[in-house]
Design an enzyme around this catalytic site. Structure first.
Site, PDB file in Angstrom:
ATOM      1  N   ASP A   1     -12.491  12.554  -4.678  1.00  0.00           N
ATOM      2  CA  ASP A   1     -11.200  12.138  -4.142  1.00  0.00           C
ATOM      3  C   ASP A   1     -10.049  12.699  -4.983  1.00  0.00           C
ATOM      4  O   ASP A   1      -8.986  13.019  -4.455  1.00  0.00           O
ATOM      5  CB  ASP A   1     -11.112  10.606  -4.098  1.00  0.00           C
ATOM      6  CG  ASP A   1     -11.940  10.038  -2.942  1.00  0.00           C
ATOM      7  OD1 ASP A   1     -12.554  10.841  -2.200  1.00  0.00           O
ATOM      8  OD2 ASP A   1     -11.964   8.815  -2.784  1.00  0.00           O
ATOM      9  N   GLY A   2     -10.265  12.833  -6.287  1.00  0.00           N
ATOM     10  CA  GLY A   2      -9.226  13.369  -7.157  1.00  0.00           C
ATOM     11  C   GLY A   2      -8.824  14.780  -6.753  1.00  0.00           C
ATOM     12  O   GLY A   2      -7.641  15.123  -6.716  1.00  0.00           O
TER      13      GLY A   2
ATOM     14  N   GLU B   1      -1.565   5.683  -3.478  1.00  0.00           N
ATOM     15  CA  GLU B   1      -0.673   4.638  -3.977  1.00  0.00           C
ATOM     16  C   GLU B   1       0.233   5.144  -5.084  1.00  0.00           C
ATOM     17  O   GLU B   1      -0.065   6.124  -5.761  1.00  0.00           O
ATOM     18  CB  GLU B   1      -1.470   3.451  -4.515  1.00  0.00           C
ATOM     19  CG  GLU B   1      -2.060   3.617  -5.905  1.00  0.00           C
ATOM     20  CD  GLU B   1      -3.276   4.506  -5.941  1.00  0.00           C
ATOM     21  OE1 GLU B   1      -3.248   5.498  -6.689  1.00  0.00           O
ATOM     22  OE2 GLU B   1      -4.258   4.247  -5.213  1.00  0.00           O
TER      23      GLU B   1
ATOM     24  N   ARG C   1       6.540 -11.823 -12.288  1.00  0.00           N
ATOM     25  CA  ARG C   1       6.141 -11.101 -13.473  1.00  0.00           C
ATOM     26  C   ARG C   1       4.688 -10.700 -13.340  1.00  0.00           C
ATOM     27  O   ARG C   1       3.877 -11.475 -12.822  1.00  0.00           O
ATOM     28  CB  ARG C   1       6.333 -11.986 -14.715  1.00  0.00           C
ATOM     29  CG  ARG C   1       7.775 -12.032 -15.165  1.00  0.00           C
ATOM     30  CD  ARG C   1       7.912 -12.777 -16.463  1.00  0.00           C
ATOM     31  NE  ARG C   1       7.694 -14.201 -16.253  1.00  0.00           N
ATOM     32  CZ  ARG C   1       7.467 -15.070 -17.230  1.00  0.00           C
ATOM     33  NH1 ARG C   1       7.411 -14.645 -18.492  1.00  0.00           N
ATOM     34  NH2 ARG C   1       7.297 -16.347 -16.969  1.00  0.00           N
TER      35      ARG C   1
ATOM     36  N   ASP D   1       1.556  -7.460 -14.728  1.00  0.00           N
ATOM     37  CA  ASP D   1       1.254  -6.255 -15.508  1.00  0.00           C
ATOM     38  C   ASP D   1       1.787  -5.007 -14.826  1.00  0.00           C
ATOM     39  O   ASP D   1       2.079  -4.009 -15.479  1.00  0.00           O
ATOM     40  CB  ASP D   1      -0.267  -6.086 -15.637  1.00  0.00           C
ATOM     41  CG  ASP D   1      -0.848  -6.906 -16.768  1.00  0.00           C
ATOM     42  OD1 ASP D   1      -0.117  -7.713 -17.356  1.00  0.00           O
ATOM     43  OD2 ASP D   1      -2.045  -6.725 -17.063  1.00  0.00           O
TER      44      ASP D   1
ATOM     45  N   MET E   1      -7.919  -1.748  -3.851  1.00  0.00           N
ATOM     46  CA  MET E   1      -9.099  -2.587  -3.654  1.00  0.00           C
ATOM     47  C   MET E   1      -9.529  -3.226  -4.964  1.00  0.00           C
ATOM     48  O   MET E   1      -9.847  -4.413  -5.011  1.00  0.00           O
ATOM     49  CB  MET E   1     -10.223  -1.757  -3.079  1.00  0.00           C
ATOM     50  CG  MET E   1     -11.302  -2.605  -2.450  1.00  0.00           C
ATOM     51  SD  MET E   1     -12.483  -1.552  -1.629  1.00  0.00           S
ATOM     52  CE  MET E   1     -13.068  -0.613  -3.050  1.00  0.00           C
TER      53      MET E   1
ATOM     54  N   ALA F   1      -2.363  -8.547 -11.929  1.00  0.00           N
ATOM     55  CA  ALA F   1      -2.383  -9.708 -12.821  1.00  0.00           C
ATOM     56  C   ALA F   1      -1.045 -10.444 -12.810  1.00  0.00           C
ATOM     57  O   ALA F   1      -0.371 -10.554 -13.822  1.00  0.00           O
ATOM     58  CB  ALA F   1      -2.768  -9.295 -14.253  1.00  0.00           C
TER      59      ALA F   1
ATOM     60  N   GLN G   1      -1.683  11.354 -10.171  1.00  0.00           N
ATOM     61  CA  GLN G   1      -1.443  12.773 -10.410  1.00  0.00           C
ATOM     62  C   GLN G   1      -0.168  13.031 -11.223  1.00  0.00           C
ATOM     63  O   GLN G   1      -0.176  13.841 -12.138  1.00  0.00           O
ATOM     64  CB  GLN G   1      -1.320  13.529  -9.075  1.00  0.00           C
ATOM     65  CG  GLN G   1      -2.518  13.363  -8.161  1.00  0.00           C
ATOM     66  CD  GLN G   1      -3.751  14.112  -8.664  1.00  0.00           C
ATOM     67  OE1 GLN G   1      -3.627  15.142  -9.304  1.00  0.00           O
ATOM     68  NE2 GLN G   1      -4.932  13.550  -8.417  1.00  0.00           N
TER      69      GLN G   1
END
Lengths: 270, 270, 270, 270
Positions: free
Chosen positions: C63-64, C132, C159, C161, C176, C196, C230
């Site tokens: 996928d990269g 994303e 708030r 991460d 996911m 988080a 990327q």
């Protein structure tokens, strides 16, 4: 040794395997008795679950068969499960591992104690759960309202489809589907998990068995309490369920499989 | 009693309150010392965190100030936090409750021990965490690969943004944001929580402190280990982090507030 | 057809496969060009990603590699990924399926459009994300504060991460792991997922692309915005990120594999 | 305008408010009719839900009252809910906001269409759900096995306590308790959420309404299908439930409150 054999009775192969295991164990010099239902299916004599005594109970079946056996025994005898189901967290040996185990049986075995939760309602003892007790509504898709008291102090109130009270052993069973953590059975705690809680801040709680834990039903809707998927009780309106650590833990033969390695392997293959 | 006062130093009101508290405690006959940073801001003399001794440390601040104090003290002295922050799980008293507490101080107080986790890397002790240690990548949005060993046995491998190793005390802090359960501080366990794990079957694990727990970094990417949000360490490639129960628990003044009532109240108001 | 071939360049086998694929496609009468990096590793001439044009780009990699290609192409050309990685959600064909596909290539193929999100900061376009964009802190274990504006109206503050802004295509990627739902790529929406989050009521949100979506950084801490893993951008304090549906969707060759069957199969095997 | 008034009938204050609203609306020159049950409680004449027609239905009650009204109307008429319950996602106005709204009513109002899902079993239409349909077991704590077919292709199989099929509107109702994302009602999709799924990789899915969606019961256990908490149907063994976008959306008066601002405010205060 005095060994009792239990088989799931809905599977011909499991029954045949159990019959052959009985012969093998007798050949090894052990005294073998069959559980009544198993015996009946094999055309033999047996004893009811309630009268099981001896050194060891071997259960050929899935986790359900092991739960049933522990649930029905009046006095806990060490259990060894031979997995004849889908995923066995409680049935520890695969059939092809059983031979090696029984070959060394006369040298004895280690026993692992697993805490159970004792459930009482308004002072009446309902039973002990090895995996979990769950309180659910009788009417589909209607929420219940619960209150949780820790050491007599009101600690939480929430609405949910139901409430799970699980042991660490049960943390890999229903509690896991309901979003709970995996808890080391060496830890003693009550794992409380709401089912589909309405309040988003409701989280699984792990409460020390040193605490006094009570759960109240705060709605007038009828509800059920189900122990280990085996027994179902009707809860009266405004019932108060008292949760304590049972004085009779379940006893398992320790087959040497490390808990976390086993669990994570099985989780990946559910 | 011999009391040390610590204030958060970025808030004038907290400092003024601390100065006035110092006078009040001296009037009540206690010996009062100021922590060095706090003293400096008040134009007085003080002692560094490392040299704190005595009967009691009073911290005026939020959870960060309490963590800093416990982190820096060479020898643990009982801590009482007066909440001067947003939500204080560790700073147990609100300012308006402090007077009543100090009025009865000469009669003594109960001390509550809270376990800490001790973190070592390749044999070198890095520090103790009261809330949690977290291993995170240095590069944004790049996953790490972890191995978890329990009692020396490989138990889990997964890829994730990071890994939290939390105490029960920390279960209401970062661990909660990361999806963990609330754990009774009367239970002693290591709470392992992956951050954004790639494998969907990865679940929070609570592991008995009786176990030997090791975490390995299995990727060659650089990573950080952060203890209680206070100290940051660079982890070398393939580092092995050993997690044990610290022999020096944190000591808190028990103010009589029931843990679960407090927690659930605060959760609803985050 | 005019076909460009791209290979991951860190895998000799992938490169050899690509070279052999080039010969096969030329034998079938197609015009084949190599991407520059791939060409270099094969000792040949090639064109940079930016200058790719033609009917089809075949990417041999994970996928990269597919993300990199789509990210670098100045103008989107239909992409076919041949999976040479671990789990390929974007690389749709396994190598052993490629022959059958190329055999019928001259008859044409169906193209599937996948929406991308366009990210701008303070009016400056940073790039488009197929999977994303994620906003994360530069400092380990320090929370950021975010504001979300929908159609210009402040809708949420929290708030966390970090914050993921994912497409439906990205719902099987980082989103996911972060706890998001699987979203049908036939749906057009912005999937917002906090990492988080401190406030327990924070939930993934799926917002129609018909809305104007803005995200503000409300803390003074430095942060990064990373697009598709990327490109990384530094966000200034108080930055405002504007999210829109890119006018240039990614184009994929539709190989006939049903989305949900594929996804659920891969999820079970992560 | 021709206006029908509906009140919850278990609350005297709501009924009194409704009676007074009827007078006010008549004074403003509108034609007012009462729903039959409401009328009965007020000692007046009314019409059954099924015969409601006109320009506007005003419902004084909670989300349950709004669901009941939409469920029972034979032909959808625009609904305005005045919140007389706990948390009203569907009942959009608070009582103290109603006066301002009705003052400008003669100038007309904007109507917002909200998709509903139409449920059929083995070809027979059971009803339409504005929030959700849920399939649950009849027996407490017994899992069901489901199959999901998208465009006729088997896409997922899993065991769970139940399965929710929700609309975007329902994403703030039961679906949210069950762990689903918040979905913009401007998006049209079927939100599938398993209840306590046994397989840990089971995730909420959002499926385009352009797809053909079928859910099969793959166990022989009896199950119920409940629509919007209003109607319950017995599902036969091996039943196949077909899910389509209803051709009759619900119609709501758009009061100008932005969806996401409203939702996040209410979530924080559940």
């Amino acid at each position: 040794m005095k060994i009792v054999l239990v088989s799931r009775i809905d599977d011909e192969e499991a029954l045949r395997y159990t019959a052959s295991l009985a012969r093998d164990l007798e050949d090894l010099g052990h005294g073998v008795t069959l559980e009544e239902g198993t015996a009946q299916r094999l055309g033999r004599e047996g004893i009811p679950f309630e009268e099981i005594t001896g050194d060891l109970v071997v259960v050929v079946g899935g986790d359900g068969s092991v739960l049933l056996t522990i649930h029905q025994m009046r006095k806990q005898v060490p259990v060894l499960g031979i997995n004849w189901g889908e995923v066995g967290f409680l049935a520890d040996l695969e059939p092809d591992e059983a031979g090696a185990f029984f070959a060394t049986l006369k040298d004895g075995f280690r026993v692992e104690r697993r805490m159970r939760v004792s459930l009482s309602v308004d002072g009446k003892h309902l039973g002990d759960a090895l995996n979990e007790a769950v309180i659910v509504t009788e009417r589909p898709a209607k929420m219940l309202r619960f209150g949780v008291y820790v050491d007599g102090i009101p600690s939480e109130r929430f609405r949910a489809d139901g409430l799970l009270i699980s042991t660490p052993t049960g943390s890999t069973a229903y509690a896991m589907s309901a979003g709970g953590p995996i808890v080391d059975p060496q830890i003693e705690g009550f794992l409380l998990i709401p089912l589909a809680p309405y309040m988003l801040s409701s989280r699984p709680h792990l409460i020390s068995t040193g605490r006094i834990l009570e759960v109240t039903l705060e709605t007038e809707k009828p509800a059920h309490l189900v122990i280990d998927g085996q027994s179902t009780f009707e809860l009266e309106r405004e019932a108060k369920v008292t949760v304590t650590r049972s004085s009779e833990p379940a006893l398992f033969v320790h087959t040497g499989k490390p808990f976390f390695e086993k669990v994570n392997y099985k989780l990946r293959n559910l």
